[in-house]
Design a protein around this motif. Sequence first.
Motif, PDB file in Angstrom:
ATOM      1  N   CYS A 173      -8.268  35.738 -58.945  1.00 48.68           N
ATOM      2  CA  CYS A 173      -8.339  36.774 -59.968  1.00 48.68           C
ATOM      3  C   CYS A 173      -7.238  36.454 -61.049  1.00 48.68           C
ATOM      4  O   CYS A 173      -6.086  36.542 -60.719  1.00 48.68           O
ATOM      5  CB  CYS A 173      -7.923  38.095 -59.130  1.00 48.68           C
ATOM      6  N   LEU A 210      -6.241  38.725 -63.152  1.00 44.81           N
ATOM      7  CA  LEU A 210      -5.218  39.957 -63.400  1.00 44.81           C
ATOM      8  C   LEU A 210      -4.247  40.204 -62.228  1.00 44.81           C
ATOM      9  O   LEU A 210      -3.593  40.907 -62.367  1.00 44.81           O
ATOM     10  CB  LEU A 210      -6.104  41.082 -63.309  1.00 44.81           C
ATOM     11  N   ALA A 211      -4.313  39.246 -60.862  1.00 43.76           N
ATOM     12  CA  ALA A 211      -3.448  39.734 -59.960  1.00 43.76           C
ATOM     13  C   ALA A 211      -2.267  39.523 -60.357  1.00 43.76           C
ATOM     14  O   ALA A 211      -1.697  38.594 -60.775  1.00 43.76           O
ATOM     15  CB  ALA A 211      -3.992  38.803 -58.532  1.00 43.76           C
ATOM     16  N   THR A 230      -4.460  45.876 -53.170  1.00 45.19           N
ATOM     17  CA  THR A 230      -4.778  45.294 -54.230  1.00 45.19           C
ATOM     18  C   THR A 230      -3.759  44.437 -54.608  1.00 45.19           C
ATOM     19  O   THR A 230      -2.622  44.810 -54.669  1.00 45.19           O
ATOM     20  CB  THR A 230      -5.488  46.293 -55.342  1.00 45.19           C
ATOM     21  N   GLY A 231      -4.143  43.587 -55.848  1.00 43.60           N
ATOM     22  CA  GLY A 231      -3.153  42.562 -56.048  1.00 43.60           C
ATOM     23  C   GLY A 231      -2.781  43.065 -57.324  1.00 43.60           C
ATOM     24  O   GLY A 231      -1.779  42.496 -58.021  1.00 43.60           O
ATOM     25  N   CYS A 232      -3.012  44.099 -57.712  1.00 42.09           N
ATOM     26  CA  CYS A 232      -2.703  44.855 -59.138  1.00 42.09           C
ATOM     27  C   CYS A 232      -3.118  46.234 -59.014  1.00 42.09           C
ATOM     28  O   CYS A 232      -4.139  46.720 -58.239  1.00 42.09           O
ATOM     29  CB  CYS A 232      -3.211  44.004 -60.325  1.00 42.09           C
ATOM     30  N   PRO A 270      -9.777  40.196 -53.706  1.00 47.66           N
ATOM     31  CA  PRO A 270      -9.484  38.880 -53.729  1.00 47.66           C
ATOM     32  C   PRO A 270      -8.116  38.614 -54.078  1.00 47.66           C
ATOM     33  O   PRO A 270      -7.565  37.818 -53.713  1.00 47.66           O
ATOM     34  CB  PRO A 270     -10.646  38.287 -54.446  1.00 47.66           C
ATOM     35  N   ALA A 271      -7.821  39.016 -55.334  1.00 50.43           N
ATOM     36  CA  ALA A 271      -6.364  38.783 -55.881  1.00 50.43           C
ATOM     37  C   ALA A 271      -6.238  37.246 -56.154  1.00 50.43           C
ATOM     38  O   ALA A 271      -7.229  36.708 -56.461  1.00 50.43           O
ATOM     39  CB  ALA A 271      -5.048  39.445 -55.343  1.00 50.43           C
ATOM     40  N   GLY A 287      -7.476  48.681 -58.834  1.00 48.83           N
ATOM     41  CA  GLY A 287      -7.625  49.173 -57.831  1.00 48.83           C
ATOM     42  C   GLY A 287      -9.218  48.916 -57.276  1.00 48.83           C
ATOM     43  O   GLY A 287      -9.974  49.689 -56.701  1.00 48.83           O
ATOM     44  N   CYS A 288      -9.439  47.693 -57.028  1.00 54.09           N
ATOM     45  CA  CYS A 288     -10.647  46.896 -56.866  1.00 54.09           C
ATOM     46  C   CYS A 288     -10.897  47.187 -55.225  1.00 54.09           C
ATOM     47  O   CYS A 288     -12.254  47.536 -54.840  1.00 54.09           O
ATOM     48  CB  CYS A 288     -10.739  45.622 -57.095  1.00 54.09           C
TER      49      CYS A 288
HETATM   50 FE1  SF4 Z   1      -7.954  41.380 -59.373  1.00 57.22          FE
HETATM   51 FE2  SF4 Z   1      -6.359  43.705 -59.471  1.00 57.22          FE
HETATM   52 FE3  SF4 Z   1      -8.822  43.952 -58.885  1.00 57.22          FE
HETATM   53 FE4  SF4 Z   1      -7.386  42.763 -57.334  1.00 57.22          FE
HETATM   54  S1  SF4 Z   1      -7.316  44.812 -57.941  1.00 57.22           S
HETATM   55  S2  SF4 Z   1      -9.231  41.680 -57.770  1.00 57.22           S
HETATM   56  S3  SF4 Z   1      -6.031  41.737 -58.307  1.00 57.22           S
HETATM   57  S4  SF4 Z   1      -8.002  43.108 -60.797  1.00 57.22           S
END
Ligand code: SF4
Length: 581
Positions: free
Chosen positions: A434, A436-437, A471-473, A429-430, A476-477
């Motif tokens: 999120c 943490l993105a 992924t946005g960070c 989703p980022a 590794g989701c």
């Molecule tokens: Fe959020 Fe990072 Fe997980 Fe994407 S990979 S949902 S940005 S924590």
Amino acid sequence: MPQTATGKPAKKIPAAERAKLDSRHLRGTLEAELAEPGGFPKAELPVLKFHGIYQQENRDERKARRAAGAGKAHTFMVRIALPGGVMTADQYLAVDDITDAHADGSLRLTTRQGVQFHGTGKGDLKPLVRSLHDSLLTTFAACGDVRRNVMACPAPLPGGARRELLEVASAIALELEPKSRAYHEIWLDGEKQSISDGDEPFYGDGYLPRKFKIALATEDDNSVDAYTQDCALVAIVKDDAIVGYHLLAGGGLGMTHNKPDTFARIASTVGTLGPDQAVAAVRAVAAIFRDHGNRQDRRHARLKYLIEDWGLDRFRRELESELGFALGDPLPAPRPHQHDYLGVHDQDGGGVFYGLWIENGRLRDDARTGVRRIVERFRPGVRVTAGQNLLFTDLDRGQIPELEAIAEAHGLGTVDGLPQALRGSMACPALPTCGLALAEAERQLPQTSRLLASALDARGLADVPMVVRMTGCPNGCARPYNADIAFVGRKPGAYHVFVGGGVAGDRLADLWKADVPEADLIPVLEPLLDRFAEERLDDETLGDFYRRVGEDGAATRRLLTGKEEPAWQHWQPAGFEGGRP
Ligand code: SF4
Ligand code: SRM
């Protein structure tokens, strides 16, 4: 500093551990806080997560709110855990109703076969949970330091093994479910119980050091990405029955940019099990993590780091001692592909099931209406796949043309003409939800994957199966680090580009280029794609080609681009191959 009985200074209990110990088995002060205006206090957020709920804010609005001197507008993400991704038609329709009544009107199918709501207000939390409960669905333990949603290959293929696999997944989920009545007390107005030691016979007061992820695959179907899990069972099937399992342990993808002591790891093959030993074995692996996982440093609190510290031999000895029986010797690691089961397939017991591609698992507006119409019209079983798609089960073949017509009328891509680069794509989703993105993912991948699809098409590579993830960070989701191609957010508008994983999901990708601006994501891959088009062997995938032409990532990059990377960013310790360095 406090002293232990031996005179040594006592270790300070980290806040995350303290929150669990003080929570009175996941009650905390949640019930009282629920009645207060504003968000939950920070100290209660770890406890809230065990109930499947994350406090968030809409990050698109953050700047304007700050400028206006307004505080954070808290909303909540609520996650349902669905072992094996299985729902009835009625459950799906209830979930769809709930997003209008208590969330932002969208549904998000997750990479672990769950479903998320976003944008829920504090006052909507209790009615949302109650509505789910009335449909026999739960958010309890969908997040938090417990076993997470137990994944299992969801395709109801002919033969009894798939049914058995889903039953084992449910049995494992139940065995490792927290037993505290906190959820009933807080959200469902259940009778208050006094807290006793017997409340949590497996977890105790401290629960697990962190999350624990389990998946069940088969030797011919890795659609759950078994090698990325803390613990996975790969079923050995003979004559339509499960006759044993490969036990894998120590996979995990979360890492932090520029922190070399955090890394992604592909699970190791630990040994084999008999058909009746699945639940006991997973419970024993979780018990080892509970008792020996790192509770001092949360960044290292995953089973993969314990296995790296101990080595596989010790891990296996400890596991056998916990189990009270010996594991069978490991067999050669299975390499099944990650099938997506899109389109029509014969189903166990007659009839067919149908896989529908849902871009990045997001259902809103017309797409959501389309899925709802399909479910209302045919009343199928509904299953969420680990690729963020849907399977509709228990259909007649004669219903498929109408089902496809409804899908197409609502802009849902059926499998015909769907480019492989989109078909095998996933994003987390980022932004904007999120916290943490670092960069966009779900809102960026649609453009990037279409550019990739054109680049592949222009080279005659449109039909090559491909796993593409963003992924946005670096957490590794969307499981980027074992994909053919992955884009991992670094900062707004910039990504690390990885290549060299693949459709079996059993090896890590290499960092191909660091800090690539959004506009260059596909151009930086073009030398590789050119060479792939020229030299590809029959049926070779991009990841396999990449591995074949160079001994390691650096060699391949030199070969293809003629360049050394200047400052090599941290990715993996030197010589690290996904097991021990
Ligand atoms: Fe959020 Fe990072 Fe997980 Fe994407 S990979 S949902 S940005 S924590
Ligand atoms: Fe995840 C944290 C979304 C699967 C590794 N993940 C988050 C949070 C809750 C952000 C946060 O902590 O504030 C994200 C919520 C975003 C939002 O707005 O919805 C989030 N993770 C997701 C989902 C929804 C992504 C998706 O596209 O579907 C997946 C939910 C699965 C589910 O139904 O349970 C999801 N997360 C994963 C996976 C993939 C998997 O499990 O197969 C991983 C990598 C595997 C692993 O765990 O190693 C993953 N998520 C993380 C991590 C890093 C963990 C680590 O070991 O370091 C975090 C951060 C954390 O836990 O502190 C995280």
